[in-house]
Structure formats: structure tokens, C-alpha cells
Design an enzyme around this catalytic site. Structure first.
Site, mmCIF file in Angstrom:
data_model
loop_
_atom_site.group_PDB
_atom_site.id
_atom_site.type_symbol
_atom_site.label_atom_id
_atom_site.label_comp_id
_atom_site.label_asym_id
_atom_site.label_seq_id
_atom_site.Cartn_x
_atom_site.Cartn_y
_atom_site.Cartn_z
ATOM 1 C CG HIS A 140 10.112 19.304 -6.966
ATOM 2 N ND1 HIS A 140 8.744 19.239 -6.804
ATOM 3 C CD2 HIS A 140 10.392 18.556 -8.063
ATOM 4 C CE1 HIS A 140 8.217 18.473 -7.758
ATOM 5 N NE2 HIS A 140 9.202 18.057 -8.538
ATOM 6 C CG ASP A 194 11.400 17.768 -12.245
ATOM 7 O OD1 ASP A 194 10.920 17.484 -11.132
ATOM 8 O OD2 ASP A 194 10.705 17.911 -13.275
ATOM 9 N NE ARG A 222 9.929 14.243 -14.717
ATOM 10 C CZ ARG A 222 10.440 14.379 -13.481
ATOM 11 N NH1 ARG A 222 9.694 14.908 -12.529
ATOM 12 N NH2 ARG A 222 11.648 13.984 -13.204
ATOM 13 C CG HIS A 234 7.347 21.223 -11.035
ATOM 14 N ND1 HIS A 234 8.692 21.299 -11.299
ATOM 15 C CD2 HIS A 234 7.077 19.902 -10.915
ATOM 16 C CE1 HIS A 234 9.216 20.096 -11.326
ATOM 17 N NE2 HIS A 234 8.258 19.221 -11.095
#
Ligand code: SIN
Length: 293
Positions: free
Chosen positions: A100, A102, A271, A256
């Protein structure tokens, strides 16, 4: 100061490991510019042996743009820009365990994500990255021409719905069910990177629903081809985490995939996700001359 940075490429298509910088410190504009150039050039950059408090990670991320507060995943108490990505030993499903990009489901998707490792399993838990710029480059001129005319519809509805992976079977993260409140947003299928001018495919298996104006069945044929093509091994690199490692990837050109190959072990990451500057603002900061790369 910027000269002290050492940059070592880790794979042919993307990825570079950078040493000589302490991300927890307040960094000069020169160092931030050098890191931004490295990010644009290498698409994902890695750091080792870092130590950052949540506030330091937020301060570092904010040098690259406004920080995103995730619409469906609860942020850290007192530091909502930080998403704690945790898989407990009893969890079956991990977060981000599929290819995907983000936040492609937002109207203005995130430009980058900065992931910091606090606790790593004894083995496994690597993250894979795939260059969508390399994937685009490898297509024929004829298909490139066709793709340039297309846009795709993105939504969080699959991933964050009641039936989705992200809300189910996980006790360690607070993920809202997004049913009924998610929008659909249309993005060009080929994205021209605003800083490098390089083109990249911009569809992904998690959040792209269909090609705009095409039926689901028609969309599936093309999207299945692109999803298969885009994860070809030669477009990828793989990062093996250690405590204190940091990865900073460019969502405009990179997919990623967090591997879920460490059953019964704990993995804990933090994150921050960098949004684009509001229209007009910060454009100068984002403009990196080709010559400087
Ligand atoms: C993600 O941001 O998708 C998670 C990546 C990871 O945990 O390796």
C-alpha cells in the site's frame, strides 16, 4: 554539517542508508534540505541507532510538512500525531501487512511517513518497499500513454470497514470502523513527483477501488496487471529493523509492506506521517532543483 552525512544505496531501484545524523537533535536547515533531497532521490531512506522521544519524532517530522492525524487509528495519548504500530504476541493480524501507499484514500494524500522502531522481534518483521517510479519506467510507451489519460478512485472503505483487516482480530491498536464515513477520492493513475518531476504509478491494492469511469470488472483487469507488475522483485528493497532504526519513505513513489512472519512475538513502532503543505505554502521548501540531486 550536511557534508557529514554518509549515504549508501542499498538496492538498484530504491533505498539508501544514511549515517552521520542524530534525528533526535534540532537539525540545521542545511541538513533537513540534504535529507529531503536524499528522500526524493532514493525514495526511502534508512537510519540506524537513533533515539527519539515522541516529541522529538514529532519535531523531526514537522520539518518536512504538517503532520497528519490519522482519521481512523487513534494517536498516542498527548501526542496525537504519533501512531503507535504495535503487534502483541497474541495478535494474528499486523498493521500494514499488504502492499500500500499511506493515506492514498485522502483528498490530499500524505507525502511521507517516518517509522521508528522501539521493539523488534527476534526474527522477522522486516518491511518491504517497492519503487512505483521504477515500475512506471519499465512499462511500454504505449501503455504509459494510455495510463496518462486515466485516474483511479481511492477509499479507506475496504481496509477500515467492519469487515476489513485493520479493525479485526487485533487487540493492540485502537482502529475505528470507518463504515459510512469514508469518502472516495480520485487521483491521477500516474503521478508526477512535484519535487523531482519523475513519474510513478499511483494505485495500490489496499486503497484503490477502480479506474474512474470504468466498471469494477474492467478496472480489475487493468489493476490486477498493475499490482502484479508493481511488486516485481527488481523494483523492491527490504529493510531489516533493529531497535532504534528509522525508515522514511516517500508515499508519492513508494509502496510498502510490513511482513507478518513473527507469530508470538512483539513488535512496537512509532510513525509520524507528513502531509503536503497547504496549497501555496511551503512550495519553495518542496522545490528541489534537479541539479542538487
Ligand atoms: C505501515 O506504516 O504500513 C507499517 C509498516 C511497518 O510496520 O513496517
Amino acid at each position: 554539517m550536511a557534508q557529514a552525512l554518509k549515504i549508501r544505496r542499498v538496492a538498484g531501484a530504491l533505498g539508501a542508508e544514511i549515517s552521520g545524523v542524530n534525528l533526535g537533535q534540532e537539525l540545521s536547515d542545511g541538513v533537513i534540505t540534504a535529507l529531503r533531497q536524499a528522500l526524493v532521490q532514493h525514495q526511502v531512506i534508512f537510519f540506524r541507532d537513533q533515539q527519539m522521544t515522541p516529541a522529538q519524532q514529532v519535531a523531526f517530522g514537522a520539518r518536512f510538512g504538517p503532520l497528519n492525524i490519522h482519521p481512523y487509528v487513534a494517536g498516542m495519548a498527548g501526542q496525537p500525531e504519533i501512531m503507535e504500530i504495535i503487534k502483541e504476541p497474541q495478535d494474528k493480524v499486523n498493521f500494514g501487512g499488504g502492499w500500500h501507499s499511506d493515506m492514498s484514500f485522502l483528498e490530499r494524500p500524505a507525502i511521507g511517513s517516518i517509522l521508528y522502531a522501539l521493539e523488534i522481534p527476534e526474527y522477522g518483521g522486516d518491511t518491504l518497499f517497492a519503487s512505483q517510479a521504477a515500475a512506471y519506467d519499465a512499462l511500454s510507451p504505449g501503455l504509459k500513454q494510455t495510463l496518462a489519460t486515466l485516474s483511479a478512485v481511492h477509499s479507506a472503505s475496504r481496509e477500515y470497514s467492519a469487515a476489513g483487516q485493520s479493525t479485526q482480530k487485533r487487540s493492540s491498536m485502537s482502529v475505528a470502523e470507518a463504515d459510512g464515513m469514508v469518502g472516495e477520492y480520485v487521483h491521477p493513475l500516474v503521478l508526477t513527483h512535484p519535487e523531482s518531476g519523475r513519474k510513478a504509478l499511483y494505485v495500490n491494492p489496499a486503497f484503490t477501488l477502480r479506474i474512474e469511469g470504468w466498471s469494477k470488472r474492467e478496472s480489475k483487469a487493468l489493476l490486477d496487471f498493475l499490482f502484479e507488475h508493481s511488486r516485481y522483485e527488481a523494483f523492491t528493497c527490504r529493510f531489516a529493523w533493529a531497535k532504534g532504526s528509522v525508515a522514511f519513505w516517500d508515499n508519492r513513489s513508494v509502496w510498502h509492506f510490513a511482513l507478518n512472519d513473527y507469530p508470538g512475538q512483539r513488535r512496537h513502532m512509532r510513525r509520524v506521517t507528513v502531509d503536503p503543505w497547504p496549497e501555496g505554502a511551503g512550495a519553495a521548501a518542496e522545490r528541489v532543483s534537479e541539479a542538487a540531486l
